[in-house]
Each structure stands twice: as structure tokens, then as C-alpha cells.
Design a protein around this motif. Structure first.
Motif, short mmCIF file in Angstrom:
data_model
loop_
_atom_site.label_atom_id
_atom_site.label_comp_id
_atom_site.label_asym_id
_atom_site.label_seq_id
_atom_site.Cartn_x
_atom_site.Cartn_y
_atom_site.Cartn_z
N PHE A 54 0.83 -1.21 0.00
CA PHE A 54 0.00 0.00 0.00
C PHE A 54 0.86 1.26 0.00
CE2 PHE A 54 -3.24 -3.01 1.43
CZ PHE A 54 -4.23 -2.69 0.51
N PRO A 74 -0.48 -3.83 -4.21
CA PRO A 74 -0.99 -4.80 -3.23
C PRO A 74 -1.83 -5.90 -3.88
CG PRO A 74 -2.11 -2.69 -3.01
CD PRO A 74 -0.96 -2.47 -3.95
N ASN A 75 -2.44 -5.57 -5.03
CA ASN A 75 -3.31 -6.58 -5.66
C ASN A 75 -2.50 -7.65 -6.39
OD1 ASN A 75 -2.53 -4.40 -7.28
ND2 ASN A 75 -4.21 -4.69 -8.72
N PHE A 83 -6.67 -7.00 8.51
CA PHE A 83 -6.75 -5.64 9.04
C PHE A 83 -7.10 -5.66 10.52
CE2 PHE A 83 -7.07 -5.15 4.59
CZ PHE A 83 -6.61 -3.87 4.30
N PHE A 100 -13.78 -14.46 -1.81
CA PHE A 100 -13.69 -13.24 -2.63
C PHE A 100 -12.41 -13.21 -3.47
CE2 PHE A 100 -12.55 -8.79 -3.41
CZ PHE A 100 -13.70 -8.38 -4.05
N VAL A 104 -12.12 -13.04 -7.57
CA VAL A 104 -11.28 -12.08 -8.30
C VAL A 104 -10.42 -12.81 -9.33
CG1 VAL A 104 -9.29 -10.57 -8.02
CG2 VAL A 104 -11.23 -10.38 -6.46
N ASN B 204 -10.92 0.39 4.91
CA ASN B 204 -10.21 -0.89 4.97
C ASN B 204 -10.85 -1.94 4.07
OD1 ASN B 204 -8.35 0.06 6.73
ND2 ASN B 204 -9.22 -0.88 8.54
N GLN B 205 -12.18 -1.80 3.85
CA GLN B 205 -12.84 -2.78 2.99
C GLN B 205 -12.34 -2.65 1.57
OE1 GLN B 205 -16.89 -3.36 3.39
NE2 GLN B 205 -16.62 -3.79 5.53
N GLU B 207 -9.41 -1.45 0.76
CA GLU B 207 -8.03 -1.92 0.76
C GLU B 207 -7.97 -3.44 0.84
OE1 GLU B 207 -5.58 0.09 3.60
OE2 GLU B 207 -5.33 1.80 2.25
N ALA B 208 -8.88 -4.02 1.63
CA ALA B 208 -8.89 -5.48 1.76
C ALA B 208 -9.18 -6.11 0.40
CB ALA B 208 -9.93 -5.92 2.79
N ALA B 209 -10.16 -5.55 -0.30
CA ALA B 209 -10.50 -6.09 -1.62
C ALA B 209 -9.32 -5.94 -2.57
CB ALA B 209 -11.73 -5.38 -2.17
N ARG B 210 -8.66 -4.80 -2.48
CA ARG B 210 -7.51 -4.55 -3.35
C ARG B 210 -6.39 -5.52 -3.01
NH1 ARG B 210 -5.97 -2.16 -7.27
NH2 ARG B 210 -3.99 -1.11 -7.59
N ASP B 211 -6.18 -5.73 -1.71
CA ASP B 211 -5.13 -6.64 -1.27
C ASP B 211 -5.36 -8.05 -1.79
OD1 ASP B 211 -2.76 -7.10 0.39
OD2 ASP B 211 -4.08 -8.33 1.62
N MET B 212 -6.64 -8.41 -1.93
CA MET B 212 -6.94 -9.75 -2.45
C MET B 212 -6.92 -9.80 -3.96
SD MET B 212 -9.62 -11.34 0.20
CE MET B 212 -10.22 -9.78 0.71
N GLY B 213 -6.50 -8.72 -4.57
CA GLY B 213 -6.25 -8.75 -6.01
C GLY B 213 -7.33 -8.15 -6.88
N ALA B 214 -8.37 -7.55 -6.25
CA ALA B 214 -9.48 -7.03 -7.04
C ALA B 214 -9.07 -5.78 -7.81
CB ALA B 214 -10.66 -6.71 -6.13
N ARG B 218 -13.89 -4.05 -10.10
CA ARG B 218 -14.55 -5.06 -9.27
C ARG B 218 -14.78 -4.54 -7.85
NH1 ARG B 218 -15.14 -10.64 -9.70
NH2 ARG B 218 -13.71 -10.71 -11.45
N ARG B 222 -18.45 -4.84 -6.49
CA ARG B 222 -18.77 -5.80 -5.43
C ARG B 222 -18.83 -5.17 -4.03
NH1 ARG B 222 -20.79 -9.76 -4.61
NH2 ARG B 222 -19.44 -11.53 -4.26
N ILE B 223 -18.08 -4.09 -3.81
CA ILE B 223 -17.97 -3.55 -2.46
C ILE B 223 -18.66 -2.19 -2.33
CG2 ILE B 223 -16.37 -2.97 -0.58
CD1 ILE B 223 -16.01 -5.84 -1.52
#
Lengths: 365, 309
Positions: A54, A74-75, A83, A100, A104, B204-205, B207-214, B218, B222-223
Motif C-alpha cells: 500500500f 498490493p493486488n 486488518f 472473494f 477475483v 479498509n474494505q 483496501e482489503a478487496a484490493r489486497d486480495m487482487g481485485a 470489481r 462488489r464492495i
């Protein structure tokens, strides 16, 4: 030798003129449970965000299994972040949350569901996939967040104080559980916390941070018993700090002249004190014992101010001269000798249980 | 009784003076300003258009003739239905949907940007620059649009100057001016509900989605959008209702061939001097709009209560 799981190579992170992380050099081994421990604002979360992608280090490089992560978002990084507030998706069911990351990646729905169910078994929540996140308890949400992160099969799992929102009992339970999950999946965990109890109980190694600088890296027992700096000594666990002037160094023994007379402790060869300097002598509360009448070495005459009885321990607060809040802990083993509130009490400690360290900032907490 | 108990506790909590004021103000607002006028309108729509002398007389009876007129036209009508009015009706609804969709597409990114990206001074400046243009009144704005979209207006001149076209485009005839004007008119009513809804989304939601590759697409799909759904519904409802009921913009910016249903209503009231028929047309528009909104809310699984948030 294979490359370390995560390599922080002279990482410095600045926000404008402010340096949040300064020249961090650490190799984290594959499959290690590694914790960054420090007070809030010490830069540990910044460091974690840099590992997860990030933000980018201002100077230095982060490598994961030998691959430079510079410019990789990060993706795309092979990391997953849990978190502090978990950040579960409230409008999705439990299994959709867990899957999820697979969604993706374009995994078909049936396969996603199957993988989610597998992970639900792993975190001991079988058959709960169709619930909404809001129907789960705090500890269950915690485990779902872990499963969601594991689902994308990261090479490194990053955890940002995930237990801080739980109550004490649950937190202690989750420590054991987290450690068990980590050993089951054999993944590298990087854990961020300000709670030394969490760091000590779960970690293979701990890095203690203060003001953006790594103060000490080592296994928990090493950090606790052989602190390298005054900050580590005062931040990790309770410690009594006696201030004095170093009179004599003989081998490993250091003699300080303090307000309580001469006190003897051990030198830390990694950060030695020098004769004639002002220094601290750190003595753990559990290392203080009641002194017999004929024991004069490291003897301190004190008065009991308070007895905080915790069940398994008596935590005494003692006043001795200008040290008004010495702490002494003795196990509640039935053989209680002295120490009612208001009574005077002579205490002593073994020289090998005391560490002499150069002056430095103490943790204020 | 429950009502007197509630009244007592309400007055006790707020004090007699404030309590009475709130009760009376709310009662006046609901009864006098909302319910009564619509009831009279409804009543009107079921009556014949009689000369003043016959009102209240034996011929003043209830009838469906005004609604029938909208659907079937005058009794002497050759065609089976009143195609002219019905098509205006349908076009108005379709155009309102179109404008709503344009506004949604324009405003969602702005609202998200305001809520989660713009910080401090930048954000305040943006909000100000959205709000202050609304100090300009609707008529002035409509005519100003007419000028810049005119055959020798700024836009045509600029396009000719840079060589994209060599003949001026008739933006008025093509209804470009009309749709631009309508889309702009209610933009704030779309931005603010979405802003409100999106603002409380935990960063954070994302960022969490981004961290999982979205991907960003998307993440929004989705969020963010599911989370902002009540706000989106609220904004769409308001823009749709107000656009369908707009009068000034269609009258000033509409091309010669475009007719808004509100213009028909006004014609019946004013030029036609037929208030009952005007009332019937207005009620028909109202009901169609409400029904459409409720239908869409059903499809997108939104409860009415959520819109109020």
C-alpha cells in the motif's frame, strides 16, 4: 541457501520531513512467525503497509522470496493482509467473504464454494458458510478473516493487530489458535502488535521498534531476558530501572553506585556500559525476593505501598528512597513472607538476573 | 390510551411550548401542505369541467372521463387510443430514466471522489464549486444554456474553429441542450445522497478487496456500489421524479418537436381552461412515477426505509 521469505533491505519510509521508519534491515525466514512489537506510532504499521504494497519505501528494497517488490501493487503481491478491524464485507455471506479472492481470480462458483468449505473446516467453523458476517461472534469473525486471507494462498500473511478488538479471554484463546493455524499451514506470518504478551506467546522472533527504529531482534526469551536497550528493557514486560554510575566492570559483572548503595548486575556485551558512565540497572519484578537478615548483596530497604493481588501472583508496589514505585511479583504459593501494606520489607536480587544498560529513552506506558 | 400517553411523554420531554409548536407545525405541514392539496387535486380529476354556475349542481357528478381522455382521446377520436398524449407520456418517462442514468454515471465518481479521495481544503472547494452555481436561478440557467448551445453559440463556434465541423449543429433541435440542461439541473440531488452513503464505507474494505487482487472496477461493483445502494436509490428517485416533473427546462430548451408531459398538463390548466383534465393528467403522471420507482426498488431489493437514511 534459499532466499528469505521476506527481506527488508535498509528500508526507510518518509512522509515529507517525517521519518516513520528508519533503515530497517531484517530477514524473515520461510515459515517463521515474526512479530513487530512497539508502542503506537513507532512505525510498525507503516512497515507492514510497505510489505503489503500500500506504500513504497522511500529508500531501500523489500524482497519476497528474492523478488524485488518495488512498483508491485498490493493486488499483485503474494501477500495477504488481515486488518485491525478485519474489514470483512458485511453485505456478503461468510463463504462469499472467504472466496472473494478466488472470485477475483476467476475461479468458478462451485470450486469457490468447495474451497471456502475446506477453509471453514480449517478454522473450525464447518457449515457456517451461508451465515452473514454480522451473525458471527468476535472470535468467529477473526477466524473468517484469517480464512479469507488464506484463500488466496499468499506466500506471506500479514496481520495488523487483529486481536486488539477482542476481550481479554478471547484474545488469549485466539493467540493459541493463531499459532496453531500458522503451524498447520506452515506459512510465514508477520504480526504487528503493541501487546508484548501477544508477541512473546506466539512469535518465533520479535523485532522491538521505537520511533521508527528497530531496537532489537530475537526470540522472545532473548528479548525479555537479555534486552539490548533501555527502551526494550522497559517496554517488554515490567522492569525496575535503578539509575547509577558504573563503578567497576569485572568480567561480566557490573557494579553501579546507586541511591540504594552499590548494586551488581550483568553486562550486555551487545551494548556494554563503560566505567564512569551513568547507566541503568534493570531488575524484573519476579527477580526481586525478600532478603534474609544476613544477605547484604543487592539489598534494598523498602516499604510496601500497595499489594495488587491477582490470584496467581501478588504484585507489590514498593517505595525505596527516591524510587517510589518498585514492582515486585511473587507467586501465590502459600509461603507468603511479609509484605503487608505499610510494612517495611528488605528485598534483594541475583546479579545474573539484572542487566546493566547505557542510558536511553524509557518506554512511557 | 396509547395516544394520550405518547402525547403526555412527548410534551413532557420537549416542554409545552416547543412540543406544541412541533406538533402543530408538523400537522400543518402534512395536512395543509401535502395531503389536502393532493386530495383536492384527486377530487378535481374525477369531475366534469363545468361552468361556474353548474358547480355543485345536479350535473356535478364523479366521472372517469378525464382519465379516459388520456388513454382513448376524445369520444370522436378515430384511433383506438390517444396516441399523441400517451406517446408524450411515455417519452417523458423514458427521457427521465435516461437523464437519471446520465446523472448516476456522472455523479457516482464525483461522490466517491468527494467522500474518499479529496481531503480537507480540496474537498471543501469542490463542494463549494458544486453548490454555488445553484445560486443562479433555473430560468436564467436555461436561457444561458440556450445561448451557448445556439447556432452561433460558443460550442458551435469552438467546434467550427478547431475544424471538427463546418456547419453549426442544431443542438436545440437535437435535444442536446434539453438533456444537458435537465441532467445538470438535479445533479446535487444525485451527488449528496450517494456521498452520504459512500462516506461511511470503511476504507479498509476497499483496501482489503484490493489486497486480495481485485481491480478497481470489481471493487466498485462488489464492495462500494452494494454499500452505496440506498444512497444511489435515493438519488435516482429524486432525479427521476423531478426530471419527469420538470417544466422550465423542457419549455425553454426543448426542440420544436419535443413535448414534455408537464407541458400538456399546463396546457389543460391554462390554455385549455380545463382544470379537472389537467388534474387527471397530473395525477396519472404522479402515479406512474411512484409505481415505476417502487417497481425499480423491488427489482434492486431496496426497502423504502433505507432511502431515508
Amino acid at each position: 541457501m534459499s532466499a528469505p521469505a521476506v527481506e527488508l533491505d535498509s528500508v526507510t519510509i518518509k512522509f515529507g520531513a517525517f521519518t516513520a521508519v528508519r533503515d530497517v534491515q531484517i530477514d524473515i525466514k520461510d515459515g517463521e512467525f515474526f512479530s513487530f512489537l512497539g508502542p503506537s506510532g513507532c512505525g510498525k504499521t507503516t512497515l507492514l503497509r510497505a510489505v503489503s504494497g500500500f506504500l513504497e519505501p522511500t529508500v531501500g528494497a523489500i524482497r519476497i522470496h528474492g523478488n524485488d517488490m518495488g512498483g508491485i501493487g498490493p493486488n499483485i503481491r503474494p501477500t495477504a493482509l488481515i486488518f485491525q478491524n478485519l474489514a470483512l464485507f458485511p453485505l456478503m455471506t461468510v463463504w462469499e467473504n472467504i472466496a472473494f479472492g478466488l472470485e477475483v481470480r476467476g475461479v468458478a462458483k462451485a470450486e469457490r464454494r468447495r474451497r471456502a468449505d475446506e477453509l471453514l473446516d480449517l478454522i473450525a467453523l464447518p457449515g457456517q458458510g451461508d451465515k452473514m458476517v454480522s451473525e458471527l461472534s468476535g472470535g468467529q469473525k477473526q477466524r473468517v478473516a484469517i480464512a479469507r486471507a488464506l484463500a488466496v494462498e499468499p506466500q506471506v500473511l500479514l496481520l495488523d493487530e487483529p486481536l486488539s478488538a477482542l476481550d481479554l479471554k478471547l484474545r488469549q484463546h485466539m493467540r493459541t489458535e493463531l499459532r496453531a493455524i500458522q503451524q498447520r499451514v506452515g506459512l510465514t506470518f508477520i504480526y504487528i502488535t503493541h501487546d508484548q504478551g501477544e508477541a512473546l506467546t506466539m512469535s518465533d522472533r520479535i523485532a522491538v521498534m521505537s520511533s521508527g527504529v528497530i531496537e532489537q531482534v530475537g526470540p522472545g526469551a532473548d528479548v525479555y531476558d537479555r534486552p539490548d536497550t533501555a527502551f526494550v528493557a522497559s517496554f517488554v514486560g515490567e522492569n525496575n530501572a535503578f539509575r547509577g554510575r558504573v563503578q567497576e566492570i569485572a568480567g561480566e559483572d557490573v557494579r553501579l553506585e546507586t541511591a540504594h548503595g552499590p548494586l551488581v548486575g550483568r553486562l550486555n556485551p551487545r551494548n556494554p556500559v563503560r566505567e564512569g558512565d551513568e547507566a541503568y540497572l534493570f531488575v524484573r519484578p519476579e527477580s526481586l525476593k525478600p532478603a534474609e537478615a544476613d544477605e547484604s548483596l543487592n539489598r534494598i530497604e523498602a516499604t510496601v505501598r500497595q499489594d495488587e493481588f491477582e490470584g496467581s501472583f501478588h504484585h507489590l508496589i514498593l517505595a525505596a528512597g527516591e524510587d517510589e514505585a518498585l514492582r515486585m511479583s511473587s507467586p501465590n504459593d502459600g509461603g507468603r513472607e511479609g509484605g503487608r501494606e505499610g510494612e517495611s520489607l528488605a528485598v534483594r536480587f541475583e546479579p545474573k538476573r539484572a542487566v546493566a544498560l547505557p542510558l536511553g529513552p524509557l518506554a512511557t506506558e | 390510551m396509547a395516544l394520550t400517553g405518547w402525547l403526555k411523554s412527548f410534551l413532557g420531554k420537549n416542554g409545552l411550548l416547543v412540543g406544541l409548536y412541533i406538533l402543530i407545525a408538523v400537522a400543518v405541514w402534512i395536512v395543509l401542505l401535502i395531503v389536502l392539496p393532493q386530495l383536492f387535486m384527486l377530487d378535481f380529476s374525477f369531475r366534469y369541467n363545468l361552468p361556474p354556475g353548474q358547480v355543485g349542481g345536479p350535473q356535478d357528478v364523479y366521472t372517469l372521463s378525464n382519465y379516459k381522455y388520456l388513454v382513448f382521446g376524445s369520444p370522436g377520436n378515430q384511433a383506438a387510443y390517444n396516441w399523441i398524449d400517451l406517446s408524450v407520456f411515455g417519452q417523458t418517462i423514458l427521457a427521465a430514466i435516461f437523464v437519471t442514468l446520465i446523472d448516476l454515471a456522472l455523479c457516482y465518481p464525483i461522490a466517491y471522489y468527494l467522500a474518499h479521495v479529496a481531503k480537507g481544503a480540496t474537498g471543501r472547494l469542490l463542494v463549494l464549486s458544486l453548490i454555488i452555481p445553484y445560486w443562479v436561478n433555473e430560468i436564467l440557467r436555461a436561457f444561458a444554456f440556450r445561448i451557448i448551445f445556439g447556432a452561433s453559440g460558443v460550442i458551435n463556434n469552438a467546434l467550427i474553429y478547431i475544424g471538427v465541423i463546418d456547419q453549426p449543429i442544431d443542438f436545440i433541435r437535437e435535444d442536446v441542450a434539453l438533456y444537458t440542461g435537465l441532467s445538470y439541473a438535479y445533479i446535487l440531488l444525485m451527488i449528496f445522497p450517494i456521498y452520504n452513503a459512500v462516506e461511511s464505507l470503511d476504507r479498509n474494505q476497499v483496501e482489503a478487496a484490493r489486497d486480495m487482487g481485485a481491480s478497481w472496477l470489481r471493487i466498485h461493483w462488489r464492495i462500494v456500489i452494494p454499500y452505496a445502494k440506498p444512497g444511489i436509490a435515493s438519488g435516482c428517485t429524486m432525479v427521476f421524479m423531478l426530471t419527469a416533473g420538470a417544466l422550465a427546462a423542457p419549455q425553454i430548451l426543448g426542440g420544436p418537436s419535443s413535448l414534455w408531459f408537464t407541458q400538456l398538463i399546463v396546457q389543460w390548466f391554462n390554455t385549455g381552461g380545463n382544470w379537472p383534465r389537467g388534474s387527471a393528467y397530473a395525477i396519472a403522471l404522479l402515479i406512474a412515477c411512484v409505481a415505476f420507482v417502487l417497481f425499480m426498488m423491488r427489482i434492486f431489493k431496496i426497502r423504502v426505509g433505507e432511502i431515508g437514511r
